[in-house]
Design a protein around this motif. Structure first.
Motif: not given
Lengths: 657, 120, 197
Positions: A21-26, A162-168
């Motif tokens: 997911g992070q790679l996708m966004v970045v 990306v920043f935190g790698g965390e959601f609700a």
């Protein structure tokens, strides 16, 4: 199941999914940024699109962001379905329980706030000013600001990866006490709060904008009862926005105060009352779903009339039905929490009102069918989207009436039956409508038609996929399957149905792939499908009286309207047009105001999430200064000379009004 | 020309609105103050609630008419319609929330006194 | 110079559109306050062992605040009258009065909040106090924004005179300021008068 999925709580696959997911966004961000720089398009993009206050450009930008967020939301969908299809018995799927909860929270939040709302605002921006015969919305600068607030919210929710790698991990409505600091100490809930708070403010401003536009900017002669039904549906939806979004703003602020200051609105101690959150969030939440569906109903009204080559049946009753739905949508909200303690009198009142709201909806469906009756129907893909809607929405709507009966709801609340119901409403009802609208109005916006063959294939895949994905969920819900399960016992025998649902999502995915292919192919073949007349479907309303795409000022001369379906009337009468005199037109300048304000808002939110006061103060100052600079700028318009207008108009073919 | 502003109908309207608001404020305040300084024994709860709320609504109407010129605009009266819609929504939201929140304890055992269900 | 005078003349279409838009915004602001009222009413008895309204509120003090704000609403109306008649000096006088009264109101409120906080009744103490500070504080925040806005308008009129834009913005400000007094009527009644019971 395959042994790769058999280990419980596999942090390895969890991390892989997150990393992906992070790679996708970045990756996406970098790709777009670098491409713009490489092709030297940054200046062009800034001047022609990002700072534009033109409703047509803003509409396209909304649709682009909504489309990207749809792909993101669908990625979540695939993960969810895959997990539920494989995580039975000894197997625990590919994501941990906590991660699963973040995924379904992100899925719901993104789909509602950034896909559905984006599609709504994209389409109403593109079409409403044209349909009412106006040059633009009432407040073009505010319109631009609203878009950027929406985009800032979308950026923020993606930044959470990306920043935190965390959601609700709370579900898309983040009920306390789970969403309070005590049980959600990380940044996830804060990201959730701020991305929808910022987007919500943009929405509220848009609501005010479109209400004012529809009330004050109609062409002369277009009385309220001569407006296209689509415009009525937008007026109704925007009234709901104005009425409901302040409630959301307040509720999110109160939760933020609980989490940052330590107040006691919804806490378990200190006199907080978590149920008040549930009450308020649904007082907003129910009107919200009507905000999502009403414009789709409006689109269907336009499409059914045009493709049945007949005027819409029962215009007045359609209008009254819209008004009734709007009013009633404000007195049903408790049906979302029948099971949470209220007594029989409260439950009965809200249950009855919920069933009543199905009546005006039924009136609309019958009016569409009566419009089709004895029409000469053209089954182009917009019409097929409509057929898909009628089939799915009727079933899902009936399920809704069932859920509106409190004793039944006691069994079905928070089961997959509920999940199937609301997806039917939003996907079968709203999303199909927005897809239909996009295909229908695409030639008006871009000047060429979309590939019909691929368009039709996409509809069939979506309908088949949707039925395949959600029928199992209706059945599972009736069997007792709760929603949001990341694992279930093998002995329940549910896995087969989950696998069928997973296959359904894959079919939908194929449909999306065909849609993307359709766009690609249509753009490549655009010269073959050019819309030369501005009226490719033999339309009935004013937007078809402009060229495709419409010039920046929409109408060289604001038309005078005498009837409903004015454009169709004029065509039928084969009116000869008088020689036209052109006059200069004053148009608003582009402005970076919106980007800056949304940028400061994003900085503010990010700073609050990460508890960094210096940039909070900087953001507030930035907002005040940006506002002051704009206030003292008296040079905000430019003039298109009469000669330029004449030149643009002469390039057109087939102008009628 | 010079002093016409202070003799105009508009000016008189503002003064009227101001004085009426003042009167309603002082009556409400005065009654509650008397009630409180007499150990809350002078009037019933219900009377105080109804009186204070009625005076508030009266003052609202006065200010809407005299300060905000409601009802004076030309047709179509969008301002008035928008206000009436907002008032309707506010009543539904506030009354509905109070009704629901009080009712949520319907199936519960009796709570600690600080959470008795009376709104006022 | 065209005099813009809503009471006597047709106001220009663009101004009318802006005023309707602002009015619709004002309606949404009222609904925002209504939500805060709903929260206050639901939580008003949740004192969590802390103080309640009767113990904390001073009726004379609240009356003083109310009269100051009411007067400032009146003076803002007079400022409108003056502006519509292009009387720039009177406009400045009445706007100045509005600003001074508004600032006094705000100072009193900040003073009261500080006192409460220092005496152990902060907005972290209980559900009642959280909702009290937030409802009244949101009103105070609106007053603050209004005063900043007023300063901006005064500066604009000083620089550009009473043109169409000045009068349009002043009209929007006075709608805003009147509504803040309307909201205060209900805070005064529901929070304070009914709260000391």
């Amino acid at each position: 199941m395959l042994s790769i999925f058999s280990a419980a709580e596999v942090p390895g696959t969890d991390r892989m999914v997150l990393l992906f997911g992070q790679l996708m966004v970045v990756g996406a961000g970098l790709l777009i940024g670098l491409a713009l720089i490489y092709f030297k398009k940054v200046g062009w993009l800034w001047k022609n699109w990002l700072t534009s206050v033109d409703h047509k450009k803003i509409g396209i930008m909304y649709l682009v962001v909504a489309g990207v967020m749809l792909l993101r939301g669908l990625a979540d969908t695939v993960l969810l379905r895959f997990q539920q299809a494989t995580s039975s018995g000894a197997s625990h799927g590919i994501v941990s329980s906590d991660h699963f909860q973040q995924i379904f929270t992100a899925h719901g939040t993104m789909m509602i706030f950034f896909v559905a709302m984006g599609l709504v605002f994209g389409i109403i921006n593109l079409i409403v000013p044209l349909q009412i015969g106006s040059r633009d919305v009432a407040f073009p600068l505010l319109n631009n600001l609203s878009f950027w607030m929406y985009a800032a919210g979308a950026i923020l929710i993606n930044l959470s990866l990306v920043f935190g790698g965390e959601f609700a991990a709370t579900g898309w409505l983040a009920y306390p006490p789970l969403s309070e600091l005590q049980f959600s100490p990380g940044v996830g809930v804060d990201y959730w709060i701020w991305s929808i708070q910022i987007a919500g403010i943009g929405t509220l401003l848009s609501g005010i904008n479109f209400i004012t536009t529809i009330l004050t900017k109609r062409a002369p002669g277009m009385t309220m009862m001569k407006m296209p039904v689509f415009v009525w549906s937008v007026l109704a939806a925007m009234s709901l926005v104005a009425a409901a979004f302040p409630i959301l703003t307040v509720t999110l602020v109160l939760l933020t105060l609980d989490r940052t200051i330590g107040t006691h609105f919804f806490t378990t101690t200190g006199g907080g009352n978590a149920m008040m959150y549930v009450n308020l969030i649904w007082a907003w939440g129910h009107p919200e779903v009507y905000i999502l569906i009403l414009p789709a109903f409006g689109i269907y009204s336009e499409i059914v009339a045009t493709f049945s080559r007949k005027r819409l049946f029962g215009y007045a009753s359609m209008v009254y039905a819209i008004i009734a739905i709007t009013a009633l949508s404000f007195v049903v909200w408790l049906h979302h929490f029948f099971t949470m303690g209220a007594g029989a009198d409260v439950n009965a009142f809200f249950g009855i009102m919920t069933m009543v709201i199905a009546i005006p909806t039924g009136v609309k469906v019958f009016n569409w069918l009566f419009t089709m009756y004895r029409g000469r129907i053209n089954f182009a893909s917009p019409m097929i989207w409509f057929i898909g809607f009628v089939i799915t929405f009727s079933i899902g709507g009936a399920a809704g009436v069932m859920l509106g009966v409190p004793p039944i709801d006691f069994q079905l609340h928070n089961t997959l039956f509920l999940v199937a119901h609301f997806h039917t409403m939003i996907v079968g009802g709203a999303l199909f409508g927005y897809f239909a609208g996009i295909v229908y109005w695409f030639p008006k916006v871009f000047g060429f038609k979309l590939d019909e063959k691929l368009g039709k294939l996409a509809v069939y895949l979506w309908i088949a996929g949707f039925i395949c994905a959600f029928t199992p969920l209706y059945i599972l819900g009736l069997m007792g399957a709760t929603r949001r399960l990341d694992h279930y016992d093998a002995s329940l025998g549910w896995q087969g149905l989950f696998i069928v649902a997973g296959v359904g999502v894959l079919i939908i995915f194929a449909g999306v792939g065909v849609q993307l292919l359709m766009f690609y192919k249509s753009i490549r073949n655009r010269k073959k499908n050019i819309d030369k007349t501005g009226d490719p479907w033999n339309g009935r309303t004013l937007e078809w009286a402009t060229s495709s795409p419409a010039p920046v000022y929409n109408f060289a001369a604001i038309p005078t309207v005498t009837d409903r379906d004015e454009f169709y009337r004029v065509k039928q009468l084969k009116l000869k047009l008088p020689k036209r005199k052109f006059s200069a037109i004053e148009m608003p300048n582009n402005s970076p105001f919106g980007i800056f304000m949304a940028g400061w808002a994003l900085m503010f939110a990010f700073s609050v999430i990460w508890h960094f006061p210096p940039t909070i103060i900087l953001a507030v100052l930035g907002i005040v200064i940006t506002f002051l600079v704009r206030s003292f700028n008296d040079n905000t318009t430019y003039l298109i000379s009469a000669a330029e207008v004449e030149a643009i108009e002469n390039k057109r073919v087939g102008a009628l009004l | 020309m010079e002093n016409s502003m202070y003799r105009s109908k508009a000016f008189k309207a503002y003064v009227t609105g101001f004085l009426l608001s003042l009167i309603f404020t002082l009556i409400a305040w005065g009654i509650v103050n008397r009630h409180v300084t007499n150990g809350h024994h002078l009037y019933s709860h219900l009377f105080i609630n109804i009186l204070v709320l009625s005076l508030a609504i009266l003052q609202l109407v006065v200010q809407l008419i005299f300060f905000l010129h409601l009802g004076r605009e030309k047709k179509p009266r969008w301002n008035l319609q928008a206000l009436l819609a907002a008032v309707g929504i506010i009543i539904i939201l506030v009354v509905g929330s109070i009704w629901i929140m009080n009712n949520l304890n319907y199936s519960m055992m009796n709570m600690v006194p600080s959470q008795e269900d009376r709104p006022f | 110079m065209t005099k813009v005078s809503p009471m006597h003349k047709e106001i220009d279409k663009e101004t009318a559109t802006s005023l309707l838009g602002f009015w619709v915004y004002m309606m949404t602001d009222c609904i925002l306050f209504a939500s805060l009222f709903a929260v206050f009413i639901v939580l008003k008895n949740n004192t969590a062992g802390g103080s309640n309204g009767a113990e904390l509120f001073s009726l004379p003090f609240v009356l003083m605040q109310t009269l100051i704000l009411l007067t400032s609403s009146f003076t803002s109306g007079l400022a409108m009258l003056a502006a519509q008649r292009s009387r720039i000096k009177d406009t400045f006088i009445w706007l100045g009065a509005t600003g001074i009264l508004g600032a006094s109101f705000l100072a009193l409120e900040i003073n009261e909040f500080t006192k409460l906080d220092h005496s152990g009744s902060s907005w972290r103490t209980s559900g009642f106090l959280s909702s009290y500070f937030t409802l009244v504080g949101t009103h105070g925040l609106h007053i603050t924004v209004g005063l900043l806005w007023l300063a901006g308008i005064l500066f604009y009129i000083y620089k550009k005179g009473l043109n169409e834009t000045s009068v349009k913005r002043l009209t929007m400000f006075s709608i805003f300021w009147h509504f803040l007094d309307v909201v205060w009527i209900f805070i005064f009644s529901v929070v304070y008068l009914l709260g000391v019971n």
